[in-house]
Design a protein around this motif. Structure first.
Motif, PDB file in Angstrom:
ATOM      1  N   HIS A  28     -90.712 -18.293 -62.552  1.00 33.64           N
ATOM      2  CA  HIS A  28     -91.100 -18.696 -61.195  1.00 33.64           C
ATOM      3  C   HIS A  28     -90.419 -20.013 -60.882  1.00 33.64           C
ATOM      4  O   HIS A  28     -90.578 -20.999 -61.599  1.00 33.64           O
ATOM      5  CB  HIS A  28     -92.614 -18.864 -61.111  1.00 33.64           C
ATOM      6  N   ALA A  29     -89.613 -20.033 -59.833  1.00 38.96           N
ATOM      7  CA  ALA A  29     -88.886 -21.240 -59.445  1.00 38.96           C
ATOM      8  C   ALA A  29     -89.166 -21.554 -57.979  1.00 38.96           C
ATOM      9  O   ALA A  29     -89.401 -20.660 -57.173  1.00 38.96           O
ATOM     10  CB  ALA A  29     -87.389 -21.055 -59.662  1.00 38.96           C
ATOM     11  N   SER A  30     -89.147 -22.835 -57.647  1.00 35.86           N
ATOM     12  CA  SER A  30     -89.347 -23.252 -56.254  1.00 35.86           C
ATOM     13  C   SER A  30     -88.645 -24.584 -56.035  1.00 35.86           C
ATOM     14  O   SER A  30     -88.413 -25.349 -56.979  1.00 35.86           O
ATOM     15  CB  SER A  30     -90.841 -23.380 -55.929  1.00 35.86           C
ATOM     16  N   VAL A  31     -88.269 -24.841 -54.792  1.00 36.57           N
ATOM     17  CA  VAL A  31     -87.657 -26.118 -54.435  1.00 36.57           C
ATOM     18  C   VAL A  31     -88.778 -27.113 -54.132  1.00 36.57           C
ATOM     19  O   VAL A  31     -89.651 -26.836 -53.311  1.00 36.57           O
ATOM     20  CB  VAL A  31     -86.733 -25.961 -53.213  1.00 36.57           C
ATOM     21  N   THR A 137     -90.027 -30.241 -64.661  1.00 40.92           N
ATOM     22  CA  THR A 137     -90.305 -31.107 -63.511  1.00 40.92           C
ATOM     23  C   THR A 137     -89.289 -32.232 -63.447  1.00 40.92           C
ATOM     24  O   THR A 137     -88.910 -32.806 -64.475  1.00 40.92           O
ATOM     25  CB  THR A 137     -91.726 -31.701 -63.630  1.00 40.92           C
ATOM     26  N   ALA A 138     -88.846 -32.555 -62.230  1.00 38.28           N
ATOM     27  CA  ALA A 138     -87.873 -33.636 -62.045  1.00 38.28           C
ATOM     28  C   ALA A 138     -88.437 -34.954 -62.568  1.00 38.28           C
ATOM     29  O   ALA A 138     -89.572 -35.318 -62.272  1.00 38.28           O
ATOM     30  CB  ALA A 138     -87.520 -33.767 -60.565  1.00 38.28           C
ATOM     31  N   GLY A 139     -87.626 -35.659 -63.377  1.00 36.19           N
ATOM     32  CA  GLY A 139     -88.020 -36.957 -63.914  1.00 36.19           C
ATOM     33  C   GLY A 139     -87.125 -38.064 -63.385  1.00 36.19           C
ATOM     34  O   GLY A 139     -86.577 -37.978 -62.287  1.00 36.19           O
ATOM     35  N   VAL A 140     -86.947 -39.094 -64.186  1.00 40.96           N
ATOM     36  CA  VAL A 140     -86.188 -40.279 -63.775  1.00 40.96           C
ATOM     37  C   VAL A 140     -84.705 -39.943 -63.590  1.00 40.96           C
ATOM     38  O   VAL A 140     -84.089 -39.268 -64.422  1.00 40.96           O
ATOM     39  CB  VAL A 140     -86.343 -41.398 -64.819  1.00 40.96           C
ATOM     40  N   LEU A 141     -84.137 -40.423 -62.494  1.00 39.11           N
ATOM     41  CA  LEU A 141     -82.715 -40.275 -62.178  1.00 39.11           C
ATOM     42  C   LEU A 141     -82.029 -41.615 -62.396  1.00 39.11           C
ATOM     43  O   LEU A 141     -82.538 -42.664 -61.972  1.00 39.11           O
ATOM     44  CB  LEU A 141     -82.536 -39.836 -60.721  1.00 39.11           C
ATOM     45  N   PRO A 154     -89.599 -40.769 -59.621  1.00 40.00           N
ATOM     46  CA  PRO A 154     -90.458 -40.020 -58.683  1.00 40.00           C
ATOM     47  C   PRO A 154     -91.822 -40.714 -58.562  1.00 40.00           C
ATOM     48  O   PRO A 154     -92.441 -41.069 -59.560  1.00 40.00           O
ATOM     49  CB  PRO A 154     -90.609 -38.648 -59.359  1.00 40.00           C
ATOM     50  N   ARG A 155     -92.276 -40.923 -57.336  1.00 43.28           N
ATOM     51  CA  ARG A 155     -93.553 -41.602 -57.144  1.00 43.28           C
ATOM     52  C   ARG A 155     -94.615 -40.720 -56.491  1.00 43.28           C
ATOM     53  O   ARG A 155     -95.717 -41.187 -56.197  1.00 43.28           O
ATOM     54  CB  ARG A 155     -93.358 -42.853 -56.295  1.00 43.28           C
ATOM     55  N   ASN A 156     -94.293 -39.447 -56.268  1.00 39.68           N
ATOM     56  CA  ASN A 156     -95.252 -38.560 -55.602  1.00 39.68           C
ATOM     57  C   ASN A 156     -95.817 -37.501 -56.560  1.00 39.68           C
ATOM     58  O   ASN A 156     -96.372 -36.500 -56.120  1.00 39.68           O
ATOM     59  CB  ASN A 156     -94.607 -37.863 -54.397  1.00 39.68           C
ATOM     60  N   ASN A 157     -95.648 -37.734 -57.879  1.00 38.51           N
ATOM     61  CA  ASN A 157     -96.158 -36.787 -58.879  1.00 38.51           C
ATOM     62  C   ASN A 157     -95.773 -35.363 -58.514  1.00 38.51           C
ATOM     63  O   ASN A 157     -96.626 -34.503 -58.279  1.00 38.51           O
ATOM     64  CB  ASN A 157     -97.690 -36.906 -58.988  1.00 38.51           C
ATOM     65  N   PRO A 158     -94.472 -35.071 -58.461  1.00 35.42           N
ATOM     66  CA  PRO A 158     -94.012 -33.750 -57.995  1.00 35.42           C
ATOM     67  C   PRO A 158     -94.480 -32.612 -58.890  1.00 35.42           C
ATOM     68  O   PRO A 158     -94.703 -32.801 -60.096  1.00 35.42           O
ATOM     69  CB  PRO A 158     -92.484 -33.881 -58.025  1.00 35.42           C
ATOM     70  N   LYS A 159     -94.594 -31.438 -58.295  1.00 35.12           N
ATOM     71  CA  LYS A 159     -94.947 -30.245 -59.047  1.00 35.12           C
ATOM     72  C   LYS A 159     -93.709 -29.734 -59.795  1.00 35.12           C
ATOM     73  O   LYS A 159     -92.578 -30.092 -59.460  1.00 35.12           O
ATOM     74  CB  LYS A 159     -95.467 -29.158 -58.102  1.00 35.12           C
ATOM     75  N   PRO A 160     -93.904 -28.864 -60.790  1.00 33.22           N
ATOM     76  CA  PRO A 160     -92.752 -28.304 -61.500  1.00 33.22           C
ATOM     77  C   PRO A 160     -91.846 -27.505 -60.562  1.00 33.22           C
ATOM     78  O   PRO A 160     -92.314 -26.821 -59.658  1.00 33.22           O
ATOM     79  CB  PRO A 160     -93.395 -27.386 -62.554  1.00 33.22           C
ATOM     80  N   SER A 161     -90.550 -27.601 -60.797  1.00 35.66           N
ATOM     81  CA  SER A 161     -89.587 -26.813 -60.037  1.00 35.66           C
ATOM     82  C   SER A 161     -89.333 -25.461 -60.679  1.00 35.66           C
ATOM     83  O   SER A 161     -88.782 -24.562 -60.048  1.00 35.66           O
ATOM     84  CB  SER A 161     -88.253 -27.568 -59.926  1.00 35.66           C
TER      85      SER A 161
END
Length: 223
Positions: A28-31, A137-141, A154-161
């Motif tokens: 399962h993938a999502s943007v 999940t996207a981490g530090v860039l 990331p400061r919005n605690n993103p969901k897994p991609s």
């Protein structure tokens, strides 16, 4: 109900079952929108970029690709061709532990001053150690340019991609599997489709065997 009608219904059910199995997803993938807060040499900057993470089976692991759909920072001076080098961390969840490092090529064209820095696709290798569901999940860039380093968190605690079912390397090999289904070897998108199609064909054959049984039973009843 006549045995002819029972035969038709059994065949239709077998075909429907095979179609459902072929359509079953292995992942399962999502943007996901990631709100990056960047610490740059000239002060804080921030931007939201949709992030997409994909995985393709590669040997005993998976080739990960992290894609940015928008720029996340900017430079007060022009960045010449090849001046900017990006990398990032992908956080693992579920049965996954730690992070995966991904990196990409330097910019192929000059980036004008004070314009969003578009990040090229970042890639890296992931080899599962445990069996089960893993989230990505996207981490530090990190952006390195002209001898400076910009760190974006990331400061919005993103969901897994991406969520992926895997078999650990200690088993008979890493495999992606449909959730709640039988495990199927996966060496790429095409092979997954073929494997699922084979499983669907097995159900269809089982349905055909049921049709033959119903037909013979109907004939014995009629006689």
């Amino acid at each position: 109900m006549s045995y002819q009608k029972r035969t038709a219904l059994a065949l239709a059910a077998a075909v429907a079952g095979s179609v459902v199995l072929i359509a079953a997803p292995a992942a399962h993938a999502s943007v996901v929108d990631v709100d990056y807060q960047c610490r740059t040499p000239i002060g804080p900057k921030g931007a939201v970029s949709p992030i997409d993470i994909k995985a393709v089976k590669s040997g005993s692991g998976y080739q990960l690709t992290m894609s940015f759909q928008k720029g996340v920072s900017s430079s007060p001076v022009e960045l010449g061709k090849g001046a900017m080098n990006p990398s990032a961390l992908i956080k693992l969840g579920g049965v996954g532990e730690g992070t995966v490092s991904v990196s990409g090529p330097a910019n192929s064209a000059a980036i004008p001053a004070n314009t969003p820095i578009r990040i090229n696709d970042l890639t890296g290798k992931y080899t599962p150690k445990k069996s089960g569901k893993v989230t990505f999940t996207a981490g530090v860039l990190t952006i390195k340019a002209l001898g400076t380093t910009t760190t974006c968190t990331p400061r919005n605690n993103p969901k897994p991609s991406l969520e992926l079912d895997v078999t650990g390397a200690s088993g008979s090999g890493s495999r992606a599997t449909p959730s709640g289904g039988d495990e199927l070897p996966r060496t790429g998108p095409l092979d997954s489709a073929l494997a699922l199609g084979t499983l669907g064909g097995t159900v269809l054959l089982a349905g055909a065997a049921g049709v033959l049984w119903l037909t013979r039973r109907g004939q014995r009843t009629a006689s």
